[in-house]
Design an enzyme around this catalytic site. Structure first.
Site, short mmCIF file in Angstrom:
data_model
loop_
_atom_site.label_atom_id
_atom_site.label_comp_id
_atom_site.label_asym_id
_atom_site.label_seq_id
_atom_site.Cartn_x
_atom_site.Cartn_y
_atom_site.Cartn_z
N HIS A 56 4.14 0.74 -2.12
CA HIS A 56 3.82 0.88 -0.68
C HIS A 56 2.87 2.06 -0.44
O HIS A 56 3.21 3.01 0.26
CB HIS A 56 5.11 1.03 0.15
CG HIS A 56 4.94 0.66 1.59
ND1 HIS A 56 5.95 0.15 2.36
CD2 HIS A 56 3.86 0.75 2.42
CE1 HIS A 56 5.51 -0.07 3.59
NE2 HIS A 56 4.25 0.30 3.66
N ALA A 69 -0.67 1.52 0.33
CA ALA A 69 -1.99 1.04 0.79
C ALA A 69 -2.71 2.05 1.69
O ALA A 69 -3.93 2.17 1.64
CB ALA A 69 -1.86 -0.30 1.48
N ILE A 105 -6.91 -4.57 10.35
CA ILE A 105 -6.94 -4.48 8.89
C ILE A 105 -7.42 -5.81 8.29
O ILE A 105 -8.20 -5.81 7.33
CB ILE A 105 -5.55 -4.07 8.32
CG1 ILE A 105 -5.15 -2.69 8.89
CG2 ILE A 105 -5.57 -4.04 6.80
CD1 ILE A 105 -3.72 -2.27 8.57
N ARG A 158 4.08 -6.38 5.04
CA ARG A 158 5.48 -5.98 4.94
C ARG A 158 6.17 -6.94 3.99
O ARG A 158 5.88 -8.15 4.00
CB ARG A 158 6.17 -6.03 6.31
CG ARG A 158 5.87 -4.85 7.23
CD ARG A 158 6.48 -3.55 6.72
NE ARG A 158 6.25 -2.42 7.60
CZ ARG A 158 5.22 -1.57 7.52
NH1 ARG A 158 4.31 -1.74 6.57
NH2 ARG A 158 5.12 -0.56 8.35
N GLU A 210 12.67 -2.44 -0.17
CA GLU A 210 12.10 -1.25 -0.84
C GLU A 210 13.13 -0.13 -0.92
O GLU A 210 13.87 0.08 0.05
CB GLU A 210 10.88 -0.76 -0.05
CG GLU A 210 9.76 -1.77 -0.10
CD GLU A 210 8.57 -1.39 0.79
OE1 GLU A 210 8.51 -0.24 1.26
OE2 GLU A 210 7.73 -2.26 1.01
N MET A 243 -5.68 -11.61 11.62
CA MET A 243 -7.04 -11.07 11.70
C MET A 243 -7.08 -9.96 12.74
O MET A 243 -7.90 -9.96 13.66
CB MET A 243 -7.99 -12.23 12.02
CG MET A 243 -9.43 -11.99 11.73
SD MET A 243 -9.80 -11.86 9.97
CE MET A 243 -11.54 -12.34 10.04
C1 DGY Z 1 2.09 1.48 7.95
O1 DGY Z 1 1.44 2.38 8.49
O2 DGY Z 1 2.72 0.65 8.61
C2 DGY Z 1 2.07 1.40 6.46
O3 DGY Z 1 2.91 0.46 5.94
C3 DGY Z 1 2.30 2.76 5.85
O4 DGY Z 1 1.09 3.37 6.04
#
Ligand code: DGY
Length: 325
Positions: free
Chosen positions: A286, A288, A158, A239, A268, A155
């Site tokens: 990947h 987001a 994000i 991750r 990945e 928490m």
């Molecule tokens: C990060 O910033 O850690 C993401 O995985 C890529 O934006």
């Protein structure tokens, strides 16, 4: 203009390159492939800063070879690609890009949740294939989002932003974190802090927002998947190695859980072959944080962190403040 030189290891948004070029000498590897480890070490000779990306694996062995580098400015909030203690031991500052990608990443995590619950990629493929013949009572029937329980693992910024989206959709919010969020955030979200087991057993949707650390490696494995509801959906935008991908593929195949939405993977860009053929999984590469505005801000933030360190100003996003005297 300063005599100092900066290595940018891979293509970034051009304003970040221009910003640095106006102030320093820049060695810009403006390709999608980026540099191999040996090339990165070679090109870093004579540089005092490296602007890196999460595809640059900067372990202790590589860091030991970065002679004269004072800062590694990673263009990501995650920094599991960098051995920060090793950098600290070598007096190298490390920075990341927190904050600017919070809302964009949560938008995507929730989008993935919805796409998975309501089977949008399957519907899209079905219409394209020409197989759609008629309305059917159970055609691509999915899971309700409103009224369901969202379990948020991690928490932080994000995770909270994800929970806020869940609240907006009328979901009940559970969370699991070593630290409770402030009481006013719990109240605002009507969120309840629970144990890992309770979160797994109670949630209809489990969304992962933890950093990759030794303690979070395979946080979700066969035993955890077994605790989840058979109707549950797992969302991972954190991750890849936080989830045991082989165990997840088995659980999806056996319908131990209902579906998964994955933006990150253990190796990945490789994806477990079973995940590539299962229908109850939605896959993304990947992305987001990949809105144009956010990726621009991330590029600029890393450039500003590098520039600050080289001009003797403490960078805003320093991960090893102990080296800054
Ligand atoms: C990060 O910033 O850690 C993401 O995985 C890529 O934006």
């Amino acid at each position: 203009m300063s005599q100092q030189k900066i290595l940018i290891t891979k293509r970034v948004y051009p304003e970040a390159v221009e910003f640095l070029k106006a102030r320093f000498e820049v060695d810009y590897e403006g390709t999608n492939a980026g540099l191999t480890t040996d090339q990165l070490v070679e090109r870093s000779r004579g540089c005092t800063a490296v602007v890196s990306q999460l595809t640059d694996k900067l372990g202790a062995d590589v860091i030991a070879r970065l002679d004269g580098v004072k800062i590694i400015a990673n263009v990501a909030v995650g920094f599991d690609n960098i051995d920060v203690p090793a950098a600290t031991a070598h007096g190298i500052a490390v920075t990341n890009t927190p904050g600017v990608l919070t809302e964009t990443t949560a938008d995507f995590a929730f989008t993935l949740l919805m796409a998975t619950a309501r089977r949008i990629p399957e519907g899209h493929a079905f219409v394209h294939s020409g197989e759609w013949k008629t309305w059917l009572i159970d055609l691509l029937a999915g899971q309700d989002i409103h009224g369901a329980t969202l379990g948020v693992f991690g928490m932080g910024r994000i995770g909270v932003a994800m929970a806020r989206r869940g609240k907006g959709f009328g979901m009940r919010i559970l969370y699991c974190d070593a630290q409770p969020v402030p009481a006013e955030v719990e109240r605002e979200l009507n969120a309840t802090r629970v144990s890992k087991e309770e979160l797994l057993r109670e949630s209809d949707f489990v969304s992962l927002h933890v950093p990759l650390l030794p303690q979070t490696y395979h946080l979700i494995g066969a035993a955890e998947l077994q605790m989840m509801k058979p109707t549950a959906v797992l969302i991972n935008t954190a991750r890849g190695p936080v989830v045991d991908e082989a165990a997840l593929a088995d659980a999806l195949e056996k319908k131990t859980i209902w579906a998964a939405g994955l933006d990150v993977f253990e190796a990945e860009p490789k994806v477990h072959e079973k995940l590539l053929r299962l229908e109850n999984v939605v896959l993304a590469p990947h992305i987001a944080s990949a809105s144009v505005a956010t990726r621009r801000r991330m590029s600029m933030m890393a450039a500003e962190n590098a520039a600050a360190a080289l001009t003797g100003t403490r960078p805003a996003n320093l991960l090893n403040p102990e080296i800054w005297k």
